[in-house]
Every structure is written in structure tokens, then in C-alpha cells.
Design a protein around this motif. Structure first.
Motif, short mmCIF file in Angstrom:
data_model
loop_
_atom_site.label_atom_id
_atom_site.label_comp_id
_atom_site.label_asym_id
_atom_site.label_seq_id
_atom_site.Cartn_x
_atom_site.Cartn_y
_atom_site.Cartn_z
N SER A 26 -75.03 -18.59 -34.89
CA SER A 26 -74.03 -17.79 -34.18
C SER A 26 -74.41 -17.62 -32.72
CB SER A 26 -73.89 -16.41 -34.85
OG SER A 26 -73.25 -16.53 -36.11
N ALA A 63 -67.45 -16.46 -37.82
CA ALA A 63 -67.42 -16.79 -39.25
C ALA A 63 -68.81 -16.83 -39.89
CB ALA A 63 -66.69 -18.12 -39.46
N PHE A 83 -59.59 -22.04 -34.56
CA PHE A 83 -60.53 -20.96 -34.86
C PHE A 83 -60.89 -20.97 -36.34
CE2 PHE A 83 -61.31 -16.77 -36.55
CZ PHE A 83 -62.12 -16.13 -35.63
N CYS A 84 -59.89 -21.11 -37.19
CA CYS A 84 -60.12 -21.10 -38.64
C CYS A 84 -60.85 -22.35 -39.09
CB CYS A 84 -58.79 -20.97 -39.37
SG CYS A 84 -57.87 -19.46 -39.00
N ASN A 87 -64.10 -22.10 -30.87
CA ASN A 87 -65.53 -21.89 -31.04
C ASN A 87 -65.93 -20.44 -31.21
OD1 ASN A 87 -67.09 -24.56 -30.85
ND2 ASN A 87 -65.60 -24.76 -29.21
N SER A 109 -62.78 -24.32 -37.30
CA SER A 109 -64.14 -24.34 -36.76
C SER A 109 -65.04 -23.38 -37.52
CB SER A 109 -64.09 -23.97 -35.27
OG SER A 109 -65.36 -24.03 -34.70
N GLY A 110 -64.54 -22.18 -37.80
CA GLY A 110 -65.35 -21.22 -38.55
C GLY A 110 -65.71 -21.73 -39.92
N LEU A 112 -59.94 -18.33 -44.52
CA LEU A 112 -59.71 -19.02 -43.25
C LEU A 112 -58.65 -20.11 -43.41
CD1 LEU A 112 -63.40 -19.32 -41.98
CD2 LEU A 112 -61.59 -17.91 -40.98
N CYS A 147 -69.52 -22.66 -41.28
CA CYS A 147 -70.06 -21.98 -42.46
C CYS A 147 -70.55 -23.02 -43.46
CB CYS A 147 -68.99 -21.09 -43.10
SG CYS A 147 -68.68 -19.54 -42.25
N GLY A 163 -64.66 -18.94 -33.49
CA GLY A 163 -64.78 -19.00 -34.95
C GLY A 163 -66.17 -19.37 -35.40
N LYS A 164 -66.84 -20.24 -34.61
CA LYS A 164 -68.21 -20.61 -34.95
C LYS A 164 -69.17 -19.44 -34.81
CE LYS A 164 -67.65 -25.39 -33.39
NZ LYS A 164 -68.09 -26.40 -32.40
N THR A 165 -68.83 -18.51 -33.92
CA THR A 165 -69.67 -17.33 -33.72
C THR A 165 -69.43 -16.29 -34.80
OG1 THR A 165 -69.57 -17.70 -31.33
CG2 THR A 165 -70.31 -15.53 -32.07
#
Length: 400
Positions: free
Chosen positions: A49, A354, A219-220, A348, A222-223, A378, A227, A350-352
Motif C-alpha cells: 500500500s 484495497a 479503481f476496482c 491506483n 486495480s484494487g 469490487l 489484492c 485502488g492499489k492503496t
């Protein structure tokens, strides 16, 4: 397409591959790395994250770097910074690990807009989705390199050896790109202002209803993707009792199906002209795989676990090429790099967020299977965002 164009695609793909491998290597070796740092393996998700946070910062403040220094120079700097970050992770210190994570995020963050700049400049419009998808296979290929090669080297030698070898490969690519810069950086403008408005790219995205909702689906995607990449190995090791190499190979299977799906989606999007429809089907698969994971436990046969994670890989990893090509098409003239930075800034985040949400669910329930249900949520959210983007299909993007 000319041979020079294929060389360009190969170089961009290699850059994405090594950049992705750099940010994926620690999650792929999470149990071994955590033991060296004397921290719980779950904490590697927090490290990622941190990488994603600085990745987003790079997209926000360095989106115009390609204009000023040239995209190839920017890619060189990003890969070099990733190599430095990998070497910093060899120092057994949490503050140094935090610094390395920041370097990874910044280095990786500047690569993607530069890639888009080059592809949009040299690729015929009718081939955009396919070329973006081919180039974007570097991301799952890099994850495969980290997920399969990393654990094997770690078991045979040490996890530090795997990281050092990856840093050496990154340095070699930086040197190779130097010989090609003159041809591809000929549109750079040394007088271009870098920081006049760091929110310009985000403004372009938010001004367009379709770009805004497309970025929401990113966003979805990428998250969910990160994960999957961050927690698959540690989940299989800690919950299902897999060995490090076996768990890494399972993650590699997911990444491999992602490679196949990524190219296939780009081809279908070009043939049908319906990028949003292709992305919508991926969100349906993401929701299905995520909710199916709620029942995952140690009684599942290996083949069934493989089918589940292959489905995860196809749905969560197949999206970026189609997504980026659509962003490029919707960008105002001359603003591809900035608009891509704005769209990727949203994706990105989302990467933080999720991976933090995943870790919180696992910590509260004690179950990785339950946490994987977040990917299903997501998927549903991404589908709704794409539905709104489709309804706004005739809304034109607004230039900054």
C-alpha cells in the motif's frame, strides 16, 4: 506494423515486466521476507500500500515528465529507481524498507504514462487496443517472473539473491534503452513546465463523464488485481498449507491466464469496437471468482484451487490494455500523457486502499478466504461504473 514498431513494443513490454516484478517480488516472497524482518507476513500488504501511495503521487506530480525529458528517458529513470529500491530492501531495517517502497512506487508510477505517450504516437488507431494489450502483458509477465522465479531462487539460495538478480536485470535494461533514445525522444520539449498544474490530468478525467466512470472501474480492477498479487502466496501458505514454491506457481497460473485474457480482450475490443462491453464481462468474472473464494478451504483439491485462481487471474488481470486504449481515445489532442496520468491516479488509489481493506478483513475474521470476497464486491462496483460510462457514451471529453 514495421519492425521498428515491434522493437518499440518489445522494449516497453520489457520495461513494464521488470517494473512489475520489482514491486511484486516482496509479496511473492512474503513468508521469507517477513521472517527476515521479524514481522507478520500480512504486513507485506501494508508495504505494498505504501508502494501504491507513492505510485499515485508520481502520477499526480510527474505526469508531464515525458514532454520535458522524453518518454524513453523517463522510463530509464523509473526502472533505475526500481533497481535502487530492490537493493535497499536487502537492508534489514523497516525504515529503509519504507524508503525502498517509496522509490518503487515513484519509479513504477512514471513508467506507465511514458508508455502511453509512445504507443499513442506510433500506433495506428485501429490497432490501439491490441498494441496496448500486448504491451500490458509485461505486467502479468513481470508478476509471473516474481511469483515463480523468486520463490525458486529463494529456496535454492536466499530471497535476497532473487532480489539482487532482479535488480541486475533492471540495470541491463536501463543501459539497453539508452541506445534507442534518440529515435523515440525526438518530440521532447526541454522547456516544458513540469509542475504548473499537477492536477491537470485529473481535471481532464473529471471533466468527462465517460472518462470519470471508466477510471472508477479502473479503481476496482486495480484494487482487485493487487489484492490477488499481494495476498495469494501468503494465503495459500498460511491457510491451505502450501509450500512457498507451490503457492508461487499457483500465483503464476493466475498471472498466465491474465496474459492470455489481456491480449484476447484487446483483440476483441478492436474487432467489436466495444471496449466497455469487454471490460464489463471482466467485472462479472471478477465478482464470480471473488464470491466463490468465500468457500475456499484446505479441503479443496489442488485442481479446483487452480481453476479458481485461473479465473481470478483472467478477470482481475485482463483489463489494462483495453482500459488504457480507451483512455487514449477519449483524451483531448496532445494530452494523452496527462489524461493517462489522471486516469491512473484514480485507478491506483485502488492499489492503496484495497490491500488495506483486505488486510483489515483478514485481521478481523482470521480468514483469507473471507477477505478474498472483497474482490467480488469490487467486481460489482466496477460493473456499475461501466454501466454509467456506457450511458454517457456520447459525452465528449473536455480539454484542460
Amino acid at each position: 506494423m514495421s519492425s521498428a514498431h515491434w522493437v518499440l513494443i518489445a522494449c516497453l513490454t520489457a520495461g513494464s515486466m521488470l517494473g512489475t516484478a520489482a514491486i511484486s517480488i516482496l509479496p511473492s516472497l512474503a513468508p521469507a521476507v517477513a521472517a527476515s524482518y521479524d514481522i507478520p507476513a500480512l504486513w507485506i500488504g501494508y508495504q505494498f500500500s505504501l508502494v501504491a501511495f507513492f505510485l499515485s503521487a508520481a502520477l499526480l506530480f510527474l505526469g508531464k515528465a515525458s514532454r520535458r525529458w522524453g518518454p524513453v528517458r523517463v522510463i530509464q529513470c523509473g526502472i533505475a529507481l526500481n533497481a535502487v529500491a530492490l537493493l535497499l530492501t536487502l537492508v534489514p531495517s523497516l525504515p529503509v524498507l519504507a524508503l525502498a517502497s517509496a522509490c518503487m512506487g515513484i519509479g513504477y508510477g512514471v513508467i506507465m504514462p511514458a508508455n502511453s505517450h509512445l504507443i499513442m504516437r506510433f500506433t495506428p488507431p485501429r490497432k490501439l487496443s491490441l498494441v496496448f494489450s500486448i504491451q500490458q502483458t509485461g505486467i502479468p509477465l513481470g508478476a509471473i517472473l516474481a511469483a515463480s522465479g523468486g520463490p525458486m531462487i529463494a529456496v535454492a539460495l536466499t530471497w535476497q539473491s532473487a532480489v539482487a538478480m532482479l535488480a541486475a536485470l533492471a540495470c541491463l535494461l536501463v543501459i539497453a534503452l539508452g541506445f534507442l533514445r534518440t529515435r523515440w525522444d525526438d518530440d521532447r520539449n526541454p522547456g516544458a513546465v513540469l509542475f504548473r498544474n499537477p492536477f491537470a490530468g485529473l481535471g481532464i478525467v473529471l471533466a468527462s463523464t465517460r472518462l470519470r466512470n471508466l477510471s472508477g472501474s479502473g479503481f476496482c480492477f486495480s484494487g482487485a488485481q493487487f489484492c490477488l498479487g499481494t495476498y495469494t502466496v501468503v494465503a495459500l501458505v498460511e491457510d491451505l498449507g502450501y509450500g512457498l514454491v507451490q503457492a508461487g506457481l499457483m500465483l503464476s497460473l493466475a498471472q498466465l491466464t491474465g496474459v492470455v485474457c489481456r491480449v484476447s480482450c484487446g483483440w476483441v475490443a478492436d474487432k467489436t469496437g466495444d471496449s466497455l462491453g469487454v471490460l464489463a464481462w471482466l467485472t462479472v468474472g471478477m465478482a464470480g471468482a471473488g464470491f466463490a473464494s468465500l468457500w475456499l478451504d484446505g479441503n479443496w483439491p489442488v485442481v479446483l484451487v487452480g481453476v479458481l485462481f485461473a479465473a481470478h487471474g483472467a478477470a482481475c488481470i485482463g483489463w489494462p490494455g483495453t482500459f488504457l486504449a480507451e483512455v487514449g481515445r477519449l483524451s483531448p489532442p496532445g494530452e494523452v500523457s496527462s489524461a493517462t496520468s489522471g486516469a491512473l491516479l484514480i485507478t491506483n488509489i485502488g492499489k492503496t486502499i484495497a490491500p488495506l481493506g483486505f488486510a483489515a478483513i483478514q485481521a478481523s475474521t482470521g480468514s483469507y478466504s473471507t477477505a478474498f470476497g472483497l474482490i467480488g464486491v469490487l467486481g460489482l462496483a466496477g460493473f456499475l461504473a461501466l454501466a454509467r460510462a456506457r450511458r454517457a457514451v456520447n459525452v465528449a471529453p473536455v480539454a484542460s
